[in-house]
Each structure stands twice: as structure tokens, then as C-alpha cells.
Design a protein around this motif. Structure first.
Motif, PDB file in Angstrom:
ATOM      1  N   UNK A  76       0.300 -12.537  -7.785  1.00  0.00           N
ATOM      2  CA  UNK A  76      -0.372 -11.648  -8.747  1.00  0.00           C
ATOM      3  C   UNK A  76       0.652 -10.695  -9.367  1.00  0.00           C
ATOM      4  N   UNK A  77       0.344 -10.135 -10.538  1.00  0.00           N
ATOM      5  CA  UNK A  77       1.265  -9.163 -11.150  1.00  0.00           C
ATOM      6  C   UNK A  77       1.466  -7.944 -10.258  1.00  0.00           C
ATOM      7  N   UNK A  78       0.414  -7.593  -9.463  1.00  0.00           N
ATOM      8  CA  UNK A  78       0.523  -6.445  -8.552  1.00  0.00           C
ATOM      9  C   UNK A  78       1.586  -6.708  -7.483  1.00  0.00           C
ATOM     10  N   UNK A  81       5.027  -6.607  -9.039  1.00  0.00           N
ATOM     11  CA  UNK A  81       5.455  -5.223  -9.262  1.00  0.00           C
ATOM     12  C   UNK A  81       5.870  -4.569  -7.933  1.00  0.00           C
ATOM     13  N   UNK A  82       5.057  -4.782  -6.911  1.00  0.00           N
ATOM     14  CA  UNK A  82       5.367  -4.237  -5.588  1.00  0.00           C
ATOM     15  C   UNK A  82       6.712  -4.744  -5.091  1.00  0.00           C
ATOM     16  N   UNK A  83       6.930  -6.037  -5.282  1.00  0.00           N
ATOM     17  CA  UNK A  83       8.197  -6.662  -4.870  1.00  0.00           C
ATOM     18  C   UNK A  83       9.382  -6.043  -5.602  1.00  0.00           C
ATOM     19  N   UNK A  84       9.212  -5.875  -6.920  1.00  0.00           N
ATOM     20  CA  UNK A  84      10.311  -5.346  -7.740  1.00  0.00           C
ATOM     21  C   UNK A  84      10.682  -3.918  -7.317  1.00  0.00           C
ATOM     22  N   UNK A  85       9.650  -3.090  -7.109  1.00  0.00           N
ATOM     23  CA  UNK A  85       9.924  -1.697  -6.714  1.00  0.00           C
ATOM     24  C   UNK A  85      10.523  -1.651  -5.310  1.00  0.00           C
ATOM     25  N   UNK A 141       6.813   7.448  -8.779  1.00  0.00           N
ATOM     26  CA  UNK A 141       5.941   6.265  -8.693  1.00  0.00           C
ATOM     27  C   UNK A 141       4.512   6.638  -9.098  1.00  0.00           C
ATOM     28  N   UNK A 142       3.858   5.756  -9.880  1.00  0.00           N
ATOM     29  CA  UNK A 142       2.456   5.990 -10.254  1.00  0.00           C
ATOM     30  C   UNK A 142       1.553   5.558  -9.091  1.00  0.00           C
ATOM     31  N   UNK A 143       0.282   5.922  -9.184  1.00  0.00           N
ATOM     32  CA  UNK A 143      -0.663   5.509  -8.146  1.00  0.00           C
ATOM     33  C   UNK A 143      -0.720   3.985  -8.052  1.00  0.00           C
ATOM     34  N   UNK A 144      -0.648   3.343  -9.232  1.00  0.00           N
ATOM     35  CA  UNK A 144      -0.676   1.880  -9.262  1.00  0.00           C
ATOM     36  C   UNK A 144       0.549   1.304  -8.520  1.00  0.00           C
ATOM     37  N   UNK A 145       1.719   1.912  -8.808  1.00  0.00           N
ATOM     38  CA  UNK A 145       2.952   1.457  -8.139  1.00  0.00           C
ATOM     39  C   UNK A 145       2.800   1.549  -6.618  1.00  0.00           C
ATOM     40  N   UNK A 147       0.095   1.612  -4.853  1.00  0.00           N
ATOM     41  CA  UNK A 147      -0.886   0.620  -4.402  1.00  0.00           C
ATOM     42  C   UNK A 147      -0.245  -0.782  -4.346  1.00  0.00           C
ATOM     43  N   UNK A 148       0.542  -1.125  -5.370  1.00  0.00           N
ATOM     44  CA  UNK A 148       1.193  -2.445  -5.415  1.00  0.00           C
ATOM     45  C   UNK A 148       2.220  -2.584  -4.288  1.00  0.00           C
ATOM     46  N   UNK A 149       2.962  -1.492  -4.082  1.00  0.00           N
ATOM     47  CA  UNK A 149       3.945  -1.486  -3.000  1.00  0.00           C
ATOM     48  C   UNK A 149       3.268  -1.735  -1.652  1.00  0.00           C
ATOM     49  N   UNK A 150       2.163  -1.022  -1.440  1.00  0.00           N
ATOM     50  CA  UNK A 150       1.435  -1.138  -0.173  1.00  0.00           C
ATOM     51  C   UNK A 150       0.969  -2.571   0.042  1.00  0.00           C
ATOM     52  N   UNK A 151       0.498  -3.198  -1.036  1.00  0.00           N
ATOM     53  CA  UNK A 151       0.043  -4.577  -0.943  1.00  0.00           C
ATOM     54  C   UNK A 151       1.194  -5.507  -0.545  1.00  0.00           C
ATOM     55  N   UNK A 152       2.312  -5.294  -1.207  1.00  0.00           N
ATOM     56  CA  UNK A 152       3.471  -6.151  -0.951  1.00  0.00           C
ATOM     57  C   UNK A 152       3.990  -5.966   0.477  1.00  0.00           C
ATOM     58  N   UNK A 153       4.189  -4.702   0.868  1.00  0.00           N
ATOM     59  CA  UNK A 153       4.765  -4.418   2.192  1.00  0.00           C
ATOM     60  C   UNK A 153       3.862  -4.937   3.308  1.00  0.00           C
ATOM     61  N   UNK A 154       2.535  -4.843   3.093  1.00  0.00           N
ATOM     62  CA  UNK A 154       1.615  -5.289   4.147  1.00  0.00           C
ATOM     63  C   UNK A 154       1.717  -6.803   4.355  1.00  0.00           C
ATOM     64  N   UNK A 155       2.226  -7.500   3.354  1.00  0.00           N
ATOM     65  CA  UNK A 155       2.358  -8.954   3.470  1.00  0.00           C
ATOM     66  C   UNK A 155       3.728  -9.387   4.011  1.00  0.00           C
ATOM     67  N   UNK A 156       4.641  -8.448   4.166  1.00  0.00           N
ATOM     68  CA  UNK A 156       5.957  -8.793   4.722  1.00  0.00           C
ATOM     69  C   UNK A 156       5.814  -9.132   6.204  1.00  0.00           C
TER      70      UNK A 156
END
Ligand code: HEC
Length: 162
Positions: A76-78, A81-85, A141-145, A147-156
């Protein structure tokens, strides 16, 4: 008594004659000792032994080829974005897999609940939780950033529990 002696002498004679006749049946070989033949025989035996020593096919452990895929499928784009940040701002301290780095005093966060990561980073940004070393990295970081980071990190892959 004399009869017994004759009888014994007869038996002994019989045994002797039988022995001599069987001795004559032995074939006499004048063949030279053939070193090459023996060497060949040995080589053959060695090969046989080698075959026996080889592990049977069933016993050979299957080598599984595990493809080193991406740590997280960026579907997903989220997540993208999470990965990139994460790569740009977090990886230096928390590591590629979110395993953390003792040298940076950065804890393992890979596989952590996304809601927990989101809350902690948001709290650090607002100052509710004080984290001076991380502050410069999360200040913009924006709230969206977050949130996206949290999604990405939780999947690591979580390194705390292997
Ligand atoms: C300069 C090093 C550094 C960078 C860069 C950094 N962190 Fe941290 N992080 C830390 C340290 C140190 C702690 C532990 C803070 C404490 O003791 O309260 C921490 C704690 C955390 C925690 C809380 C963990 C817990 O169990 O409570 C989260 C979540 C976190 N970081 C996420 C991130 C994210 C996301 C980024 C990228 C935007 C990031 N960090 C970038 C050093 C860093």
C-alpha cells in the motif's frame, strides 16, 4: 590284543592313504604373483566400500533455498511511505529489522503493536514523553507519517523473540 594292534595299524594306514590321495588332487599353480591383478581387485573393493559409505539418497538433507525477499511487502502507499521514512530517519538507531541498537540505546521496535508505536512517537513529538535524541527526527512528521511508520514498523520481523 594283537588283533587290536592290527586293527589300529589298519586304520592309521587307511588315513595316511586317504591323505596322500587327496594331496595329489591339489592343483599346483606356477602362476607368478600378479601384482596388477591384486591392485585391481583392491581398487574394486575400495570403490565398493566408497559406495557403501555414501549417504543414501533419503538421508541427504534437502537444501531449502530461501529467497531473501523484502522484509515487508510494500503493498500500500502507506507502507511505502512508512518504509521510506523509516529508511531515512529511523534505521540509523533502530536497525534494518527494527532490532534496535545497544550502542544507540535504541530499543527493539520491529513487530511492536502499531498502536503503541503510533502513541509513543506522537507523545515524543508533543513532549508528553521526553526523548531528546529522537526529537529532531520526528519533529516534522505529520500524523499520517507517524501512522504509516507505525504500520511499517509493526510488520518488521521482531528481533526480541527469535
Ligand atoms: C538518534 C537515534 C534514534 C533515532 C534516529 C530514532 N530513534 Fe526511536 N528511540 C531511540 C531511543 C534512544 C529510544 C529510547 C527512548 C527512551 O529511553 O525513552 C527510542 C525509542 C523509540 C520508541 C519507543 C519504544 C518503546 O518500547 O517504548 C519508538 C516507537 C521509536 N523509538 C520509534 C522511532 C521511529 C519511528 C523513528 C524514526 C522516525 C526513530 N525511533 C528514530 C533512538 C532513536
Amino acid at each position: 590284543m594283537a588283533r587290536l594292534i592290527y586293527f589300529l595299524a589298519f586304520i592309521v594306514g587307511l588315513v595316511l592313504v586317504m591323505n596322500i590321495s587327496s594331496y595329489q588332487k591339489n592343483t599346483v599353480s606356477n602362476e607368478k604373483f600378479d601384482f596388477q591383478k591384486v591392485a585391481d581387485m583392491n581398487a574394486k573393493k575400495e570403490k565398493e566400500i566408497e559406495e557403501l559409505m555414501k549417504p543414501k539418497k533419503e538421508e541427504v538433507a534437502e537444501v531449502k533455498v530461501v529467497k531473501a525477499g523484502p522484509l515487508v511487502e510494500l503493498t500500500t502507499p502507506e507502507l511505502q511511505n512508512g518504509h521510506d521514512i523509516y529508511k531515512a530517519k529511523c534505521i540509523v538507531c533502530h536497525g534494518k529489522r527494527g532490532e534496535g541498537k545497544a550502542g544507540q540505546k535504541a530499543p527493539s521496535i520491529g513487530g511492536q503493536y502499531d498502536w503503541y508505536i503510533k502513541t509513543q512517537v506522537a507523545n515524543m513529538k508533543s513532549g508528553v514523553r521526553v526523548n531528546k535524541v529522537m526529537n529532531p527526527y520526528i519533529a516534522r512528521l505529520s500524523d499520517q507519517d507517524i501512522s504509516d511508520l507505525a504500520q511499517y514498523v509493526s510488520k518488521l520481523p521482531y528481533m526480541g523473540r527469535k
